[in-house]
Design a protein around this motif. Structure first.
Motif, mmCIF file in Angstrom:
data_model
loop_
_atom_site.group_PDB
_atom_site.id
_atom_site.type_symbol
_atom_site.label_atom_id
_atom_site.label_comp_id
_atom_site.label_asym_id
_atom_site.label_seq_id
_atom_site.Cartn_x
_atom_site.Cartn_y
_atom_site.Cartn_z
ATOM 1 N N CYS A 5 169.802 122.488 91.371
ATOM 2 C CA CYS A 5 168.647 121.581 91.342
ATOM 3 C C CYS A 5 167.832 121.670 90.051
ATOM 4 N N GLN A 6 168.131 122.629 89.224
ATOM 5 C CA GLN A 6 167.375 122.772 87.982
ATOM 6 C C GLN A 6 167.528 121.527 87.125
ATOM 7 N N GLY A 7 166.416 121.069 86.616
ATOM 8 C CA GLY A 7 166.420 119.878 85.777
ATOM 9 C C GLY A 7 166.454 118.580 86.554
ATOM 10 N N ARG A 8 166.391 118.648 87.865
ATOM 11 C CA ARG A 8 166.400 117.442 88.710
ATOM 12 C C ARG A 8 164.982 117.175 89.210
ATOM 13 N N PRO A 9 164.706 115.939 89.607
ATOM 14 C CA PRO A 9 163.358 115.614 90.102
ATOM 15 C C PRO A 9 163.165 116.056 91.559
ATOM 16 N N ILE A 10 163.252 117.357 91.792
ATOM 17 C CA ILE A 10 163.127 117.910 93.141
ATOM 18 C C ILE A 10 162.036 118.968 93.126
ATOM 19 N N ARG A 11 161.084 118.822 94.050
ATOM 20 C CA ARG A 11 159.985 119.782 94.135
ATOM 21 C C ARG A 11 159.821 120.354 95.536
ATOM 22 N N ALA A 12 160.697 119.964 96.462
ATOM 23 C CA ALA A 12 160.578 120.462 97.834
ATOM 24 C C ALA A 12 161.961 120.767 98.397
ATOM 25 N N PHE A 13 162.055 121.894 99.088
ATOM 26 C CA PHE A 13 163.309 122.357 99.677
ATOM 27 C C PHE A 13 163.128 122.555 101.175
ATOM 28 N N ILE A 14 164.036 121.976 101.954
ATOM 29 C CA ILE A 14 164.050 122.194 103.395
ATOM 30 C C ILE A 14 165.342 122.923 103.727
ATOM 31 N N CYS A 15 165.222 124.167 104.154
ATOM 32 C CA CYS A 15 166.370 124.996 104.521
ATOM 33 C C CYS A 15 166.527 124.949 106.040
ATOM 34 N N VAL A 16 167.663 124.448 106.517
ATOM 35 C CA VAL A 16 167.912 124.358 107.959
ATOM 36 C C VAL A 16 169.113 125.219 108.354
ATOM 37 N N ASN A 17 169.188 126.410 107.785
ATOM 38 C CA ASN A 17 170.243 127.355 108.153
ATOM 39 C C ASN A 17 170.003 127.914 109.550
ATOM 40 N N GLU A 18 170.991 128.645 110.026
ATOM 41 C CA GLU A 18 170.839 129.278 111.332
ATOM 42 C C GLU A 18 169.849 130.429 111.244
ATOM 43 N N ASN A 19 169.493 130.980 112.379
ATOM 44 C CA ASN A 19 168.437 131.994 112.455
ATOM 45 C C ASN A 19 168.638 133.184 111.537
ATOM 46 N N ASN A 20 169.853 133.640 111.346
ATOM 47 C CA ASN A 20 170.092 134.829 110.535
ATOM 48 C C ASN A 20 170.419 134.510 109.082
ATOM 49 N N GLU A 21 170.348 133.249 108.685
ATOM 50 C CA GLU A 21 170.696 132.832 107.327
ATOM 51 C C GLU A 21 169.465 132.242 106.660
ATOM 52 N N ARG A 22 168.895 132.967 105.746
ATOM 53 C CA ARG A 22 167.715 132.453 105.048
ATOM 54 C C ARG A 22 167.993 132.473 103.556
ATOM 55 N N TYR A 23 168.380 131.343 103.023
ATOM 56 C CA TYR A 23 168.686 131.205 101.594
ATOM 57 C C TYR A 23 167.649 130.288 100.962
ATOM 58 N N LEU A 24 166.714 130.866 100.264
ATOM 59 C CA LEU A 24 165.732 130.068 99.547
ATOM 60 C C LEU A 24 165.931 130.295 98.057
#
Length: 167
Positions: free
Chosen positions: A62-81
């Motif tokens: 996402c670097q260099g892209r017009p993105i300023r918000a991330f929604i992570c919908v992984n499962e309960n034990n997967e937290r990748y931010l």
């Protein structure tokens, strides 16, 4: 269970199973770098909405892209931010692939977060980019861009050909 499409030089392997299964299978391909050779990195769903998977997000797609918000919908034990940044906004809202933990309250939180940052670019991602994130993207198109449900699903499935959700 997850579905993975591993693109090799002359063919694509479809793997259905747990992450442990994928790890075991990849041992047979020592020169395969799954972080850079996944079949889907960042897909633009609409003018403001993008869809991806955790490995691509963590690799900095996402670097260099017009993105300023991330929604992570992984499962309960997967937290990748992605790496924290003062100019980025993050929401982690977990649920499993069958959607058993996807509640009305979680959907409201996702909708409000996306509505708040719609003008800043929003990426929705899950572990594999096959089930949860395309589902949420279709739902956001329906709610925030007034797509009929069938059209929202068709639109996302045209862009993400590896979509694993059923109508």
């Amino acid at each position: 269970y997850f579905v993975y499409y591993i693109r090799l030089k002359h063919w694509t392997i479809r793997v259905v199973g747990r992450m442990a299964d994928l790890t075991e299978i990849l041992e047979y391909f020592p020169n395969f770098d799954y972080r850079t050779q996944m079949t889907m990195d960042l897909l633009q769903i609409s003018e403001w909405l993008y869809q991806s998977h955790s490995l691509a997000i963590n690799s900095g797609v996402c670097q260099g892209r017009p993105i300023r918000a991330f929604i992570c919908v992984n499962e309960n034990n997967e937290r990748y931010l992605p790496h924290a940044s003062n100019d980025m906004n993050y929401l982690w809202c977990s649920f499993n692939d069958p959607g058993e933990q996807l509640t009305t309250q979680k959907l409201k939180i996702i909708i409000e977060f996306a509505r708040t940052f719609k003008n800043d670019g929003v990426v929705v991602y899950c572990f594999g980019g096959i089930n949860r994130s395309p589902l949420i993207c279709a739902y956001l198109l329906h709610v925030l861009d007034d797509f009929p449900p069938e059209k929202a699903y068709q639109h996302v499935s045209r862009i993400n050909r590896h979509i694993g959700i059923r109508q």
